[in-house]
Write a protein that holds these residues in place. Structure first.
Motif, PDB file in Angstrom:
ATOM      1  N   LEU A 154       0.824  -1.199   0.000  1.00 21.26           N
ATOM      2  CA  LEU A 154       0.000   0.000   0.000  1.00 21.26           C
ATOM      3  C   LEU A 154       0.862   1.255   0.000  1.00 21.26           C
ATOM      4  N   ASP A 155       1.933   1.241   0.794  1.00 18.94           N
ATOM      5  CA  ASP A 155       2.857   2.379   0.816  1.00 18.94           C
ATOM      6  C   ASP A 155       3.577   2.530  -0.517  1.00 18.94           C
ATOM      7  N   GLU A 156       3.874   1.403  -1.160  1.00 16.19           N
ATOM      8  CA  GLU A 156       4.550   1.465  -2.461  1.00 16.19           C
ATOM      9  C   GLU A 156       3.650   2.141  -3.496  1.00 16.19           C
ATOM     10  N   ILE A 157       2.361   1.776  -3.502  1.00 18.34           N
ATOM     11  CA  ILE A 157       1.431   2.387  -4.463  1.00 18.34           C
ATOM     12  C   ILE A 157       1.298   3.881  -4.183  1.00 18.34           C
ATOM     13  N   LYS A 158       1.256   4.239  -2.905  1.00 22.91           N
ATOM     14  CA  LYS A 158       1.163   5.656  -2.551  1.00 22.91           C
ATOM     15  C   LYS A 158       2.397   6.409  -3.023  1.00 22.91           C
ATOM     16  N   ALA A 159       3.551   5.754  -2.917  1.00 29.43           N
ATOM     17  CA  ALA A 159       4.799   6.409  -3.322  1.00 29.43           C
ATOM     18  C   ALA A 159       4.845   6.659  -4.830  1.00 29.43           C
ATOM     19  N   TRP A 160       4.115   5.858  -5.606  1.00 27.53           N
ATOM     20  CA  TRP A 160       4.084   6.059  -7.058  1.00 27.53           C
ATOM     21  C   TRP A 160       3.365   7.357  -7.417  1.00 27.53           C
ATOM     22  N   GLY A 161       2.470   7.804  -6.541  1.00 28.10           N
ATOM     23  CA  GLY A 161       1.795   9.073  -6.782  1.00 28.10           C
ATOM     24  C   GLY A 161       0.925   9.062  -8.012  1.00 28.10           C
ATOM     25  N   LEU A 162       1.076  10.104  -8.845  1.00 27.63           N
ATOM     26  CA  LEU A 162       0.234  10.283 -10.029  1.00 27.63           C
ATOM     27  C   LEU A 162       0.629   9.373 -11.183  1.00 27.63           C
ATOM     28  N   THR A 163       1.793   8.769 -11.106  1.00 30.60           N
ATOM     29  CA  THR A 163       2.198   7.823 -12.150  1.00 30.60           C
ATOM     30  C   THR A 163       2.044   6.424 -11.578  1.00 30.60           C
ATOM     31  N   GLY A 164       0.821   6.096 -11.185  1.00 31.59           N
ATOM     32  CA  GLY A 164       0.525   4.841 -10.502  1.00 31.59           C
ATOM     33  C   GLY A 164       1.054   3.631 -11.245  1.00 31.59           C
TER      34      GLY A 164
END
Length: 566
Positions: free
Chosen positions: A463-473
């Motif tokens: 979940l944190d990894e996806i959040k870290a991707w931001g707008l370029t999911g």
């Protein structure tokens, strides 16, 4: 003790100068004395008034004995570059200087010899020529001394200058890991085999057990001497004579390395930074055959250039070298490379990685712990220290890994526990079991491990990894679909067309949406969203769809207007 190597063109008076400084004849062989030419390494020493021992390794100057010269200057502290005042700079002077530089000799003194045979004008001209040639040298030359072995001119000044350099020499100590590259081996009646060399890295003492790296056979140190005197130990940088006994003594030869078992990494390949000599006429390429020199050892090698296809004279780049006979090496070791076909020195430098794991096209060695350990996963602390040549602290238990590996392993371990609800401890690898103690949300219940009574989905590292991707999911199709599905069900992640966005990322766009509707009251297009956020259409389209799904926007035709959650 400070070890000093002579260097210079044949018949420029190296041996005569050493003899005059020490009172010891460095030309040991009858053939040398008959021909008046050094053909093998000679050794002599003198103790100065301050108690400093200057230990000289006298090397041959003739081009036919260049391998012997390299064996003699490897591992020395100080260089004594000898130039005939009458003849001046010669071809072997140039090659010897290049060898000293690429082997990492830090400082030295130049001796103009046979000064009693030239007039003052010639001497001054030779002095200026020599000083001018050394201005670009990487070695810190303390000065040019005018000497004569015949009259004694300049000898006291030369000893004083060398003694001053001796006080600046520092040898790093690597506890428990001595290495002795053999430059001479002989038999003494009643004692057996004696090997000599300049000791590297750590103390060596009587009764130490060593391994001959080439044969992997053991020997025991019966006794030690430095300059003919028995000693209780030898220190790094000392000229060392070791009387060794055991089956491993049967075929020891010059170039062999003697090391303590388990203290060095034996390798047949390394990545390194090489500087090509300025005097080379053509660029260095991988074509041709090469001779690799490390310490007093040499053998055939092949090379591949990491940075491009060739290296121009005077330039520095990185290479990968391969060879047949394993050598005990570590990063920061120096090496030298010669072209076997042309019999010339092409360059040398510093070893960066003694066990490269990346393919040549992806290699990026820099000698750092991070670069050396990248891609290796968890290794024992002992192995990591052999690979890096450094003292390290374990990251957990008795294990070492780079930061990325630790983070990824922790995340993978949490994912497996979350997916299976519980895992048998016995099913984990040793380093994973040690990692368990560092995971705050894990409970070891008997022989199994499970997550604490918290929602494992909300604490899942993905979940944190996806959040870290931001707008370029990220492309969610390539992720753990079971975990992503749970994220979506709990409203933590929104996805469209296999592109996933953290819900916090979407809500964080409220300010941008307000600005877009201020500029486009009738509603904004996907292109407007793309330009405002600086992303590509690949991500802008699924982002707009995900904004619709959480109600921040509502699609009307091709435009987006405020949605029910706005």
């Amino acid at each position: 003790m400070t070890v000093i190597a002579t260097a210079g063109h044949v018949d420029h008076g190296k041996s005569s100068l050493v003899r005059a400084l020490t009172g010891i004849e460095p030309d040991r062989l009858a053939e040398e004395q008959r021909k008046g030419m050094t053909i093998d390494l000679g050794f002599a020493h003198v103790t100065t008034g301050s108690g400093t021992v200057l230990s000289f390794v006298d090397v041959p100057g003739h081009t036919d004995f260049i391998r012997t010269m390299i064996a003699g200057v490897s591992g020395v502290d100080v260089a004594l570059l000898v130039i005939d005042a009458g003849e001046g700079w010669k071809p072997q002077t140039e090659e010897h200087l290049g060898i000293l530089e690429v082997l990492g000799v830090q400082c030295g003194v130049v001796a103009l010899t046979k000064c009693d045979r030239v007039d003052r004008a010639t001497l001054e001209r030779r002095h200026e020529e020599t000083a001018a040639r050394l201005t670009a040298s990487t070695i810190a030359w303390s000065g040019v001394v005018h000497t004569s072995a015949h009259t004694g001119e300049g000898l006291d000044e030369l000893v004083s200058m060398l003694s001053g350099l001796a006080t600046t020499v520092e040898r790093p100590l690597l506890p428990g890991a001595p290495r002795l590259f053999v430059d001479r081996v002989f038999t003494v009646k009643g004692s057996g085999t004696v090997v000599t060399g300049t000791l590297d890295s750590a103390l060596l003492a009587p009764n130490d057990t060593l391994i001959v790296a080439r044969t992997q056979r053991q020997v025991r140190v019966r006794s030690l001497q430095t300059h003919g005197e028995n000693v209780t130990n030898c220190r790094p940088g000392d000229r060392c004579a070791a009387n060794v006994v055991g089956d491993g003594t049967d075929d020891i030869e010059r170039g062999d390395a003697l090391v303590k078992p388990g203290t060095w990494f034996d390798t047949t390949v390394f990545d390194a930074r090489i500087t090509v000599l300025h005097g080379l006429r053509t660029p260095l390429t991988h074509r041709g055959s090469f001779t690799l020199h490390v310490g007093s050892h040499f053998q055939s090698a092949t090379i591949r250039i990491i940075d491009g296809d060739s290296i121009n004279p005077g330039d520095t780049a990185r290479i990968r070298a391969r060879f047949r006979v394993p050598l005990p090496l570590r990063p920061t070791d120096r090496f030298l490379l010669r072209d076997t076909g042309t019999n010339i020195t092409v360059g040398g430098g510093t070893i960066l990685d003694v066990d490269p794991v990346a393919r040549l096209s992806r290699a990026d060695p820099d000698g750092s712990v991070r670069a050396i350990m990248a891609g290796r996963g968890f290794v024992t602390l002992h192995t990591a220290e052999l690979l890096t040549g450094r003292r390290l602290e374990p990251v957990v238990g008795t294990w070492f890994a780079d930061d990325d590996t630790v983070a990824q392993t922790r995340g993978d371990l949490m994912s497996r526990i979350a997916a299976a609800q519980s895992i048998a401890v016995a099913a984990l690898q040793d380093h994973e079991r040690d990692l368990l103690a560092t995971l705050p949300d894990v409970v070891i219940d008997g022989d199994t491990v499970r997550l604490r009574d918290v929602d494992p989905v909300r604490t899942h590292p993905l979940l944190d990894e996806i959040k870290a991707w931001g707008l370029t999911g990220p492309n969610s199709a390539g992720l753990d679909r079971n975990i992503v599905r749970q994220f979506v069900q709990k409203g933590l992640v929104v996805e469209h067309d296999s592109i996933a966005f953290h819900v916090d990322t979407l809500h964080g766009l409220r300010g941008h949406l307000t600005a877009l509707w201020r500029e486009h009251p009738e509603g904004f297009l996907v292109s407007h969203l793309r330009e405002t956020l600086g992303i590509t259409r690949k991500h802008a389209v699924p982002l707009a769809e995900c904004l619709d799904k959480i109600g921040l926007t509502r699609r009307t035709g091709d435009r987006r207007v405020p949605g029910p959650a706005w």
